[in-house]
Design a protein around this motif. Structure first.
Motif, PDB file in Angstrom:
ATOM      1  N   HIS A 106      40.235  42.422  23.629  1.00  9.51           N
ATOM      2  CA  HIS A 106      40.731  42.733  24.957  1.00  9.51           C
ATOM      3  C   HIS A 106      40.478  44.200  25.253  1.00  9.51           C
ATOM      4  CE1 HIS A 106      42.691  38.871  25.328  1.00  9.51           C
ATOM      5  NE2 HIS A 106      43.171  39.029  24.117  1.00  9.51           N
ATOM      6  N   LYS A 107      40.247  44.493  26.516  1.00  8.77           N
ATOM      7  CA  LYS A 107      40.062  45.886  26.901  1.00  8.77           C
ATOM      8  C   LYS A 107      41.391  46.618  26.796  1.00  8.77           C
ATOM      9  CE  LYS A 107      36.124  45.647  29.961  1.00  8.77           C
ATOM     10  NZ  LYS A 107      35.565  46.098  31.205  1.00  8.77           N
ATOM     11  N   CYS A 115      42.146  50.645  30.958  1.00  7.30           N
ATOM     12  CA  CYS A 115      41.044  50.107  31.769  1.00  7.30           C
ATOM     13  C   CYS A 115      41.555  49.278  32.943  1.00  7.30           C
ATOM     14  CB  CYS A 115      40.110  49.280  30.891  1.00  7.30           C
ATOM     15  SG  CYS A 115      39.302  50.247  29.596  1.00  7.30           S
ATOM     16  N   LYS A 116      42.700  48.640  32.760  1.00  8.23           N
ATOM     17  CA  LYS A 116      43.273  47.842  33.835  1.00  8.23           C
ATOM     18  C   LYS A 116      43.905  48.726  34.914  1.00  8.23           C
ATOM     19  CE  LYS A 116      44.361  44.152  30.626  1.00  8.23           C
ATOM     20  NZ  LYS A 116      45.418  43.464  29.911  1.00  8.23           N
ATOM     21  N   ARG A 117      44.338  49.926  34.524  1.00  3.82           N
ATOM     22  CA  ARG A 117      45.032  50.817  35.464  1.00  3.82           C
ATOM     23  C   ARG A 117      44.106  51.770  36.204  1.00  3.82           C
ATOM     24  NH1 ARG A 117      48.552  51.282  30.867  1.00  3.82           N
ATOM     25  NH2 ARG A 117      47.741  53.358  30.499  1.00  3.82           N
ATOM     26  N   CYS A 164      35.204  52.408  29.615  1.00  7.69           N
ATOM     27  CA  CYS A 164      35.788  51.068  29.719  1.00  7.69           C
ATOM     28  C   CYS A 164      34.721  50.014  30.003  1.00  7.69           C
ATOM     29  CB  CYS A 164      36.854  51.036  30.814  1.00  7.69           C
ATOM     30  SG  CYS A 164      38.412  51.799  30.317  1.00  7.69           S
ATOM     31  N   SER A 172      35.116  42.573  26.907  1.00  8.01           N
ATOM     32  CA  SER A 172      36.279  41.974  27.561  1.00  8.01           C
ATOM     33  C   SER A 172      36.627  40.649  26.899  1.00  8.01           C
ATOM     34  CB  SER A 172      35.992  41.761  29.047  1.00  8.01           C
ATOM     35  OG  SER A 172      34.983  40.796  29.201  1.00  8.01           O
TER      36      SER A 172
END
Length: 139
Positions: free
Chosen positions: A48-49, A53-55, A130, A135
């Motif tokens: 998982h990243k 990276c999601k933010r 990222c 992913s």
């Protein structure tokens, strides 16, 4: 001291010792099981990243808004130019305490603008990093 007082103190001491021992055992158990979690070990096959990276989109939006606000003209509340206009008005109105306070705020905002611009540059570097991370969909 009566016998009852002595008995109550003894019971309280025993309870405290029991609670202390339970706390020690619980802490020891947590410390023994925690190193695997702290070491960043991931289960086999989990790719998982990282959470940063999601933010990135949210952080980028906030930085962009902050930079735009600080760089705005005198009509934009919170901008450096607006604050300079307020300082000029305070000086014109003979309000030295307000002027001194606003000068301190101005100094802080002038230091903040280059820092935010640097953060935006750093965030672009993090986004590039990222993009190179695997992913969960590419398992």
């Amino acid at each position: 001291m009566s016998r009852r007082t002595t008995t109550l103190r003894t019971r309280a001491s025993k309870r405290l010792a029991t609670v202390g021992a339970l706390a020690a055992v619980t802490t020891l158990g947590a410390l023994i099981s925690a190193p695997a979690a702290q070491a960043g070990a991931r289960p086999a096959g989990a790719k998982h990243k990282p959470a940063i990276c999601k933010r990135i989109p949210t952080i980028d939006t906030r930085l962009t808004k902050s930079i735009a606000r600080l760089s705005g003209d005198a009509k934009v509340n919170g901008s450096i130019a607006h604050l300079q206009a307020r300082i000029a008005q305070a000086e014109k109105s003979n309000r030295p305490a307000v002027k001194a306070y606003l000068n301190d705020v101005l100094t802080t905002r002038q230091r903040l603008l280059p820092e935010l611009q640097q953060r935006k540059t750093d965030l672009a570097n993090v986004k590039t990093w990222c993009d190179t991370q695997p992913s969960a969909a590419k398992k």
